[in-house]
Design a protein around this motif. Structure first.
Motif, mmCIF file in Angstrom:
data_model
loop_
_atom_site.group_PDB
_atom_site.id
_atom_site.type_symbol
_atom_site.label_atom_id
_atom_site.label_comp_id
_atom_site.label_asym_id
_atom_site.label_seq_id
_atom_site.Cartn_x
_atom_site.Cartn_y
_atom_site.Cartn_z
ATOM 1 N N LYS A 1 0.835 -1.207 0.000
ATOM 2 C CA LYS A 1 0.000 0.000 0.000
ATOM 3 C C LYS A 1 0.869 1.255 0.000
ATOM 4 O O LYS A 1 0.394 2.345 0.276
ATOM 5 C CB LYS A 1 -0.932 0.001 1.209
ATOM 6 N N LYS A 2 2.154 1.093 -0.322
ATOM 7 C CA LYS A 2 3.092 2.212 -0.283
ATOM 8 C C LYS A 2 3.553 2.581 -1.685
ATOM 9 O O LYS A 2 3.575 1.744 -2.585
ATOM 10 C CB LYS A 2 4.285 1.869 0.589
ATOM 11 N N TYR A 3 3.934 3.846 -1.835
ATOM 12 C CA TYR A 3 4.377 4.367 -3.120
ATOM 13 C C TYR A 3 5.688 5.130 -2.967
ATOM 14 O O TYR A 3 5.990 5.637 -1.894
ATOM 15 C CB TYR A 3 3.344 5.370 -3.673
ATOM 16 N N LEU A 4 6.414 5.243 -4.066
ATOM 17 C CA LEU A 4 7.470 6.241 -4.201
ATOM 18 C C LEU A 4 6.909 7.303 -5.128
ATOM 19 O O LEU A 4 6.141 6.996 -6.044
ATOM 20 C CB LEU A 4 8.740 5.634 -4.803
ATOM 21 N N TYR A 5 7.308 8.540 -4.918
ATOM 22 C CA TYR A 5 6.706 9.652 -5.630
ATOM 23 C C TYR A 5 7.669 10.281 -6.631
ATOM 24 O O TYR A 5 8.882 10.092 -6.562
ATOM 25 C CB TYR A 5 6.199 10.686 -4.615
#
Length: 127
Positions: free
Chosen positions: A90-94
């Protein structure tokens, strides 16, 4: 002072060394900073890019980082390897986050311990 690098996808930099204090800025994975002081589980930092200072938790940085790619999409989902499959988290890099290429696997790049990102979301730093 030696360089340090943030080790979570994104984090708040607080004005005081406690979780409910005002957020003065945010810091991205791999962003370089200097440690100004330490205080009960927190460190006071100054970011290299925009020169903001504030506090982050003491355990969320590393001292070695050699980026080779940059996130080129608005955000990129992080995957983890379970057995031989890559599973969505549920995590992202931006956008603009720099990563290092530790391993290739088909359409993915491993950028940290059991953290993978799709190649299509990346460009080489010298692009």
């Amino acid at each position: 002072m030696k360089n340090n690098f943030y080790n979570k996808p994104i984090g708040n930099v607080h004005s005081k060394p406690y979780i409910n204090s005002e957020v003065s800025t945010q810091i991205l994975y791999g962003e370089k900073f200097k440690i100004l002081s330490k205080s009960k589980g927190w460190i006071k930092i100054k970011t290299n890019f925009d020169k903001y200072s504030g506090f982050i938790k003491k355990d969320i940085f590393k001292t070695s980082f050699n980026p080779s790619h940059k996130i080129f999409s608005a955000k990129s989902l992080i995957y983890k390897k379970v057995k031989s499959n890559l599973i969505k988290t549920k995590k992202y890099l931006y956008f603009s986050t720099e990563i290092q290429n530790l391993e290739n696997k088909k359409n993915f790049i491993k950028f940290d311990k059991n953290k993978w990102i799709k190649k299509k979301d990346l460009k080489k730093l010298n692009h």
